[in-house]
Design a protein around this motif. Structure first.
Motif, PDB file in Angstrom:
ATOM      1  N   ILE A  64       0.839  -1.202   0.000  1.00 17.00           N
ATOM      2  CA  ILE A  64       0.000   0.000   0.000  1.00 17.00           C
ATOM      3  C   ILE A  64       0.877   1.256   0.000  1.00 17.00           C
ATOM      4  CG2 ILE A  64      -1.630   1.355   1.377  1.00 17.00           C
ATOM      5  CD1 ILE A  64      -2.921  -1.342   2.166  1.00 17.00           C
ATOM      6  N   PHE A  65       1.917   1.261   0.821  1.00 17.69           N
ATOM      7  CA  PHE A  65       2.821   2.412   0.872  1.00 17.69           C
ATOM      8  C   PHE A  65       3.446   2.660  -0.503  1.00 17.69           C
ATOM      9  CE2 PHE A  65       7.135   4.095   1.332  1.00 17.69           C
ATOM     10  CZ  PHE A  65       6.871   5.296   1.965  1.00 17.69           C
ATOM     11  N   LEU A  66       4.079   1.620  -1.058  1.00 22.81           N
ATOM     12  CA  LEU A  66       4.747   1.769  -2.353  1.00 22.81           C
ATOM     13  C   LEU A  66       3.741   2.015  -3.475  1.00 22.81           C
ATOM     14  CD1 LEU A  66       7.418  -1.043  -1.973  1.00 22.81           C
ATOM     15  CD2 LEU A  66       7.831   1.432  -1.981  1.00 22.81           C
ATOM     16  N   GLY A  67       2.577   1.403  -3.382  1.00 16.31           N
ATOM     17  CA  GLY A  67       1.548   1.586  -4.395  1.00 16.31           C
ATOM     18  C   GLY A  67       0.934   2.965  -4.407  1.00 16.31           C
ATOM     19  N   ASN A  68       1.059   3.701  -3.302  1.00  8.28           N
ATOM     20  CA  ASN A  68       0.527   5.056  -3.237  1.00  8.28           C
ATOM     21  C   ASN A  68       1.569   6.124  -3.517  1.00  8.28           C
ATOM     22  OD1 ASN A  68      -2.431   5.341  -2.497  1.00  8.28           O
ATOM     23  ND2 ASN A  68      -1.757   3.651  -1.207  1.00  8.28           N
ATOM     24  N   ILE A  69       2.819   5.756  -3.617  1.00 10.11           N
ATOM     25  CA  ILE A  69       3.841   6.724  -4.009  1.00 10.11           C
ATOM     26  C   ILE A  69       3.516   7.326  -5.377  1.00 10.11           C
ATOM     27  CG2 ILE A  69       6.251   6.897  -4.782  1.00 10.11           C
ATOM     28  CD1 ILE A  69       7.040   5.334  -2.286  1.00 10.11           C
ATOM     29  N   PRO A  70       3.062   6.529  -6.358  1.00 11.26           N
ATOM     30  CA  PRO A  70       2.706   7.133  -7.655  1.00 11.26           C
ATOM     31  C   PRO A  70       1.571   8.155  -7.574  1.00 11.26           C
ATOM     32  CG  PRO A  70       3.049   4.787  -7.917  1.00 11.26           C
ATOM     33  CD  PRO A  70       3.078   5.063  -6.445  1.00 11.26           C
ATOM     34  N   VAL A  71       0.696   8.038  -6.605  1.00  6.96           N
ATOM     35  CA  VAL A  71      -0.385   9.018  -6.478  1.00  6.96           C
ATOM     36  C   VAL A  71       0.211  10.404  -6.222  1.00  6.96           C
ATOM     37  CG1 VAL A  71      -2.405   9.719  -5.133  1.00  6.96           C
ATOM     38  CG2 VAL A  71      -2.028   7.295  -5.646  1.00  6.96           C
ATOM     39  N   GLY A  72       1.201  10.461  -5.360  1.00 10.27           N
ATOM     40  CA  GLY A  72       1.841  11.735  -5.069  1.00 10.27           C
ATOM     41  C   GLY A  72       2.809  12.188  -6.141  1.00 10.27           C
ATOM     42  N   SER A  73       3.331  11.245  -6.911  1.00 12.07           N
ATOM     43  CA  SER A  73       4.325  11.632  -7.913  1.00 12.07           C
ATOM     44  C   SER A  73       3.721  11.860  -9.292  1.00 12.07           C
ATOM     45  CB  SER A  73       5.441  10.582  -7.992  1.00 12.07           C
ATOM     46  OG  SER A  73       4.946   9.341  -8.434  1.00 12.07           O
ATOM     47  N   THR A  74       2.751  11.062  -9.701  1.00  6.19           N
ATOM     48  CA  THR A  74       2.240  11.215 -11.060  1.00  6.19           C
ATOM     49  C   THR A  74       1.316  12.405 -11.237  1.00  6.19           C
ATOM     50  OG1 THR A  74       0.440   9.653 -10.631  1.00  6.19           O
ATOM     51  CG2 THR A  74       2.415   8.783 -11.686  1.00  6.19           C
ATOM     52  N   VAL A  75       0.642  12.814 -10.189  1.00  5.66           N
ATOM     53  CA  VAL A  75      -0.246  13.970 -10.313  1.00  5.66           C
ATOM     54  C   VAL A  75       0.555  15.212 -10.707  1.00  5.66           C
ATOM     55  CG1 VAL A  75      -1.784  15.490  -9.014  1.00  5.66           C
ATOM     56  CG2 VAL A  75      -2.012  13.028  -8.807  1.00  5.66           C
ATOM     57  N   SER A  76       1.807  15.252 -10.307  1.00  4.49           N
ATOM     58  CA  SER A  76       2.649  16.398 -10.672  1.00  4.49           C
ATOM     59  C   SER A  76       3.174  16.296 -12.103  1.00  4.49           C
ATOM     60  CB  SER A  76       3.822  16.510  -9.698  1.00  4.49           C
ATOM     61  OG  SER A  76       4.685  15.396  -9.839  1.00  4.49           O
ATOM     62  N   THR A  77       2.997  15.159 -12.745  1.00  4.50           N
ATOM     63  CA  THR A  77       3.500  14.952 -14.099  1.00  4.50           C
ATOM     64  C   THR A  77       2.733  15.773 -15.125  1.00  4.50           C
ATOM     65  OG1 THR A  77       4.145  12.707 -13.524  1.00  4.50           O
ATOM     66  CG2 THR A  77       3.932  13.201 -15.861  1.00  4.50           C
ATOM     67  N   PHE A  78       1.416  15.743 -15.040  1.00  3.34           N
ATOM     68  CA  PHE A  78       0.583  16.348 -16.084  1.00  3.34           C
ATOM     69  C   PHE A  78       0.705  17.863 -16.188  1.00  3.34           C
ATOM     70  CE2 PHE A  78      -1.401  12.270 -15.091  1.00  3.34           C
ATOM     71  CZ  PHE A  78      -1.303  11.679 -16.335  1.00  3.34           C
TER      72      PHE A  78
END
Length: 163
Positions: A64-78
């Motif tokens: 869950i921890f590692l799987g939620n890292i993309p939530v915080g990182s990918t939102v800044s991508t767009f």
């Protein structure tokens, strides 16, 4: 576990991207996502196979921890690659699609594998151990393929903003 590990992953993802972008790693959001998913695959493979509930829960917390890292990182991508006037709409579409796929296709895939592949309603553990890592590996491949085009889009957007 979900609340603390999930929130911790989201915050950590955002902080890691910010840290690396300050140091000039322009594609940090994709790289952090790639790394987090790669690190999560072993936990996804192992947690359904554990005999100990405590060990399984610890692996789920890691997942869950590692799987939620993309939530915080990918939102800044767009916002970095999208023209200013479209940023909110692009982010809204991304969140809509990601949540629709995650909350509908994921459970359906697990149920289908349980029923059609294993033919046993008690085989959810095997279905999870198969489907989750497989989807993660597909995601890793797609992310790896996206890094070069993302860099090009980022450079293009930076050039547009500079002019």
């Amino acid at each position: 576990v979900v609340m603390f590990a999930g929130l911790g992953g989201v915050v950590t993802g955002g902080m890691l991207v910010q840290h690396f972008m300050r140091r000039g790693v322009q594609d940090a959001s994709l790289r952090i996502t790639l790394l987090a998913i790669a690190l999560a695959v072993p936990a996804a493979i192992l947690f359904p196979r554990m005999d100990s509930a405590n060990v399984a829960l610890a692996l789920v917390a890691v997942l869950i921890f590692l799987g939620n890292i993309p939530v915080g990182s990918t939102v800044s991508t767009f916002p970095l690659i999208t023209p200013n006037r479209l940023r909110a709409q692009i982010l809204a579409v991304y969140l809509l699609v990601a949540n629709m796929i995650g909350y509908s296709a994921g459970p359906i895939l697990i149920a289908w594998i349980t029923d059609k592949v294993f033919g046993d309603p008690l085989a959810i553990d095997r279905s999870l151990g198969l489907a989750v890592p497989a989807v993660m590996i597909i995601g890793l491949v797609l992310l790896a393929l996206a890094i070069v085009p993302y860099r090009k889009l980022l450079l293009h957007q930076q050039a547009l903003e500079a002019s």
